[in-house]
Design an enzyme around this catalytic site. Structure first.
Site, PDB file in Angstrom:
ATOM      1  N   ARG A 179      -1.397  -0.592  -8.478  1.00 66.01           N
ATOM      2  CA  ARG A 179      -2.774  -0.205  -8.130  1.00 66.01           C
ATOM      3  C   ARG A 179      -2.780   1.316  -8.242  1.00 66.01           C
ATOM      4  O   ARG A 179      -1.932   1.988  -7.660  1.00 66.01           O
ATOM      5  CB  ARG A 179      -3.146  -0.616  -6.705  1.00 66.01           C
ATOM      6  CG  ARG A 179      -4.512  -0.055  -6.285  1.00 66.01           C
ATOM      7  CD  ARG A 179      -4.759  -0.179  -4.784  1.00 66.01           C
ATOM      8  NE  ARG A 179      -4.752  -1.537  -4.336  1.00 66.01           N
ATOM      9  CZ  ARG A 179      -4.350  -1.906  -3.099  1.00 66.01           C
ATOM     10  NH1 ARG A 179      -3.916  -1.003  -2.241  1.00 66.01           N
ATOM     11  NH2 ARG A 179      -4.371  -3.158  -2.752  1.00 66.01           N
ATOM     12  N   ASP A 184       0.854  -1.201   0.000  1.00 69.82           N
ATOM     13  CA  ASP A 184       0.000   0.000   0.000  1.00 69.82           C
ATOM     14  C   ASP A 184       0.885   1.244   0.000  1.00 69.82           C
ATOM     15  O   ASP A 184       2.041   1.199   0.433  1.00 69.82           O
ATOM     16  CB  ASP A 184      -0.865   0.046   1.270  1.00 69.82           C
ATOM     17  CG  ASP A 184      -2.076  -0.877   1.198  1.00 69.82           C
ATOM     18  OD1 ASP A 184      -2.432  -1.341   0.103  1.00 69.82           O
ATOM     19  OD2 ASP A 184      -2.671  -1.128   2.268  1.00 69.82           O
TER      20      ASP A 184
END
Ligand SMILES: Cc1cc2nc3c(=O)[nH]c(=O)nc-3n(C[C@H](O)[C@H](O)[C@H](O)COP(=O)(O)OP(=O)(O)OC[C@H]3O[C@@H](n4cnc5c(N)ncnc54)[C@H](O)[C@@H]3O)c2cc1C
Length: 299
Positions: free
Chosen positions: A175, A125
């Site tokens: 992402r 992340d």
């Protein structure tokens, strides 16, 4: 956001944790590993994949980072045992980046070795801007040896340069999200349409350069424009998927799945739910309604 919603957002730090927990529970699978397993099985049965996050971030104690790594190791066993169609997401500050970058590297290596032996895909992340450069550097160091993905944020002005460098240096699995932290205007776009414009520019850059992309958004405009882009480019299904957060706009999620796209849901679980939940609540356009319903015990 209405005045009342703004007031509720500003009051979050003084709202009792027990109430935050009630209203935020839709965004979290639960506190236990079994909760995550149950939720992911349900999603898999409906044709969606997942990425599981063990909640935790900004740890200041190395023992907590070790605890987080152990939680991931148990998670890998459960993924194999229950044959879950899922990867995992990890925040580097949960494994020590906010203490010492070398500690984060050692812990990440443990995590990635275990993930490899269980054949589980790991994505790092992206957190707030003090960690961007180091997070990207760690991703680059590890991606040659491990199945690994990264997240980039469309609100950061630097992201196009980062994407170019990452793609020049190797095959990249991104992402792409807007970004959730509060960043200064000097480094981040603030205007909604500017962020949308940069998001689509970055998606074009990634798809044109042959990267794999998780299109992570609940913004209907971006979802529809992204669908048009993959169609126009003839992008193969294996090179893109949509990604959404557990509990956010399931109606849009189901529409996208019904149109035949791959969908992956971000499923957080664990006892360190507070930071994640308050960020989600701040993004919820009906936050005041949810908080008041929570106060009245209505779910
Ligand atoms: C799979 C996934 C992974 C992510 N990982 C990261 C990461 O690593 N780093 C990072 O900085 N950010 C991450 N994010 C968060 C992201 O950066 C955005 O903050 C978040 O997705 C909101 O932006 P949006 O594109 O959905 O658009 P928005 O314009 O914020 O939202 C579009 C619409 O979705 C609805 N909506 C959005 N949030 C909520 C909510 N909480 N409750 C109810 N409705 C809501 C509203 O109707 C809103 O109008 C991730 C997001 C996703 C989907």
């Amino acid at each position: 956001m209405s005045l009342l919603d703004r007031f509720v957002v500003a009051s979050l730090p003084v709202i009792p944790k027990s109430l935050i927990r009630v209203v935020a529970s839709k965004y979290i699978a639960g506190e236990k590993l079994d909760d995550a397993v149950r939720v992911v099985k349900g999603l898999n049965a409906r044709g969606m994949k997942a990425t599981i996050d063990v909640l935790g971030e900004f740890v200041s104690d190395p023992a907590q980072a070790t605890h987080d790594i152990e939680a991931y190791l148990k998670l890998f066993d459960a993924i194999v045992e229950h044959k879950l169609e899922t990867g995992v997401s990890v925040k580097l500050t949960a494994v020590g980046l906010s203490i010492d970058p070398q500690l984060a590297r050692r812990n990440l290596k443990l995590l990635l070795d275990a993930a490899a032996s269980h054949n589980v895909f790991v994505r790092i992340d992206m957190e707030d801007s003090p960690y961007t450069t180091e997070t990207l550097a760690i991703y680059e160091e590890f991606r040659a040896q491990h199945k690994l993905g990264i997240v980039v944020q469309a609100y950061l002005k630097r992201t196009s340069d980062d994407v170019k460098r990452l793609m020049d240096n190797g095959k990249t699995n991104f992402r792409l999200c807007k970004g959730i932290y509060v960043e200064p205007e000097s480094i981040a776009f603030k205007d909604r349409s500017e962020i949308q414009e940069n998001y689509l520019k970055l998606l074009d850059q990634m798809l044109s350069g042959g990267a794999q992309v998780g299109i992570a958004t609940h913004d209907r405009y971006l979802v529809e424009q992204s669908e048009k882009m993959v169609k126009a480019k003839g992008t193969s299904q294996k090179d893109y998927e949509f990604q959404m957060l557990l509990g956010v706009l399931p109606s849009l999620r189901d529409e996208v799945v019904a149109r035949g796209h791959r969908m992956r849901i971000y499923v957080p679980f664990g006892d360190a739910w507070y930071g994640y939940s308050t960020r989600r609540l701040k993004e919820n356009p009906q936050i005041a309604g949810y908080v008041f319903k929570g106060m009245l015990g209505i779910r």
